[in-house]
Structure formats: structure tokens, C-alpha cells
Design a protein around this motif. Structure first.
Motif, short mmCIF file in Angstrom:
data_model
loop_
_atom_site.label_atom_id
_atom_site.label_comp_id
_atom_site.label_asym_id
_atom_site.label_seq_id
_atom_site.Cartn_x
_atom_site.Cartn_y
_atom_site.Cartn_z
N LYS A 54 4.71 14.66 30.10
CA LYS A 54 5.43 15.29 29.01
C LYS A 54 6.56 16.14 29.58
O LYS A 54 6.42 16.73 30.64
N PRO A 55 7.68 16.21 28.85
CA PRO A 55 8.77 17.05 29.33
C PRO A 55 8.39 18.52 29.26
O PRO A 55 7.62 18.94 28.39
N LYS A 60 12.30 19.61 26.79
CA LYS A 60 11.94 19.31 25.40
C LYS A 60 12.97 19.92 24.44
O LYS A 60 13.38 19.29 23.46
N LYS A 64 15.22 17.71 21.92
CA LYS A 64 15.25 18.00 20.49
C LYS A 64 16.69 18.25 20.02
O LYS A 64 17.09 17.80 18.95
N LYS A 68 16.96 13.82 19.70
CA LYS A 68 16.09 13.60 18.55
C LYS A 68 16.83 12.98 17.36
O LYS A 68 16.37 11.99 16.77
N GLU A 121 2.71 15.81 16.33
CA GLU A 121 3.54 16.19 17.47
C GLU A 121 3.99 14.96 18.23
O GLU A 121 3.19 14.10 18.61
N HIS A 123 5.72 13.25 21.63
CA HIS A 123 5.72 13.47 23.07
C HIS A 123 6.95 14.28 23.50
O HIS A 123 6.83 15.17 24.34
N SER A 124 8.10 13.97 22.92
CA SER A 124 9.36 14.54 23.38
C SER A 124 10.10 15.42 22.38
O SER A 124 10.94 16.21 22.78
#
Length: 150
Positions: A54-55, A60, A64, A68, A121, A123-124
Motif C-alpha cells: 500500500k502507498p 496516497k 488522491k 483518483k 476503502e 488500496h490507493s
């Protein structure tokens, strides 16, 4: 955008996958068909298998902020777009194995349904709505199946 959580749409995607063969040529890009199926499986590995790191918090935040919107919107992906490192498949893959894995992931996703994913949630990208999950799942599959004329 079509709703991958609807049984008819999942069936349509699986039918498109079943039209592929180990020798189906790509219309653009570098991946062969088995690599493309493995590439599509990465999305579901991140949801179900927890095999990708996971980042961290900073990465993250950047994902986002900058990525995203591109991934979860209804705007189609451009051809030959850049991808995250974990999605790059360079080694040879077994077509039938990757195809079966992808179909299994699709059936599992459809069986869990959109309510399971609403607020889940990512992952990224943090929490996503059911619409964002749908857009991410469907758009990615549609893009790559179109890449191989399916």
C-alpha cells in the motif's frame, strides 16, 4: 457508464473476455493478450488479495490529488496512457490462468454487489462510492478489452 454490478453487464464483460484467444493481437500498446489479462487482474488483487504494498500517507495523498479523478471518473482512458508500476506486466503470462482469474474476480465482485463497495476503502485512493468503484472497474476493463478488439 455501464454498471459492472448488474449481472447482465458482468455477463457481457465475461462474454467479451471469452472472445479472446491466446493469439488475439492488440490494436495498440505493448502488452500481449495474456499480459493484458494479468494487468486487469491487478485491480482485483488490490481489492481481494493484499499482495501489493500500500502507498504511504504522502503517496496516497498525491494519488488522491492527481490520479483518483482520472481513474474513477466516466472519462475514458486515452490509448497508450501511463500506468502505475504494479500494473506493468513485462513477463510472459499463461493466458488461460489469467483469463480464469479475471472471470473469477468479476463473478466475486458481482456477487458481493455495489452495497459491499459503497464507502469501501481503496488500496490507493481512500474511500470510494459505489459509483466510483463501478467506474474504476468497468472503465479499465472496457479500455483493455477494446484494446484487443473484444
Amino acid at each position: 457508464m455501464k454498471n459492472i454490478f448488474q449481472p447482465a453487464v458482468t455477463s457481457e464483460i465475461i462474454e467479451r473476455i471469452n472472445h479472446l484467444t491466446p493469439t488475439t493481437p492488440q490494436l495498440w500498446g505493448k502488452m500481449n493478450v495474456a499480459q493484458m489479462l494479468a494487468h486487469c487482474n491487478v485491480t482485483y488483487e488490490m481489492v481481494y488479495d493484499d499482495i501489493h504494498p500500500k502507498p504511504g500517507p504522502f503517496m496516497k495523498f498525491i494519488l488522491k490529488l492527481l490520479v483518483k479523478g482520472l481513474v474513477v471518473s466516466e472519462k475514458p482512458y486515452p490509448k497508450n496512457n501511463h500506468t502505475a508500476p504494479q500494473f506493468i506486466i513485462k513477463d510472459e503470462k499463461q493466458f488461460e490462468k489469467e483469463k480464469a482469474r479475471l472471470i473469477d474476480y468479476l463473478n466475486k465482485t458481482q456477487a458481493l454487489g455495489e452495497a459491499h463497495f459503497d464507502g469501501k476503502e481503496s488500496h490507493s485512493f481512500g474511500r470510494l462510492t459505489k459509483t466510483e468503484w463501478n467506474n474504476m472497474f468497468y472503465k479499465h476493463l472496457n479500455h483493455h478489452l477494446s484494446q484487443f478488439g473484444a
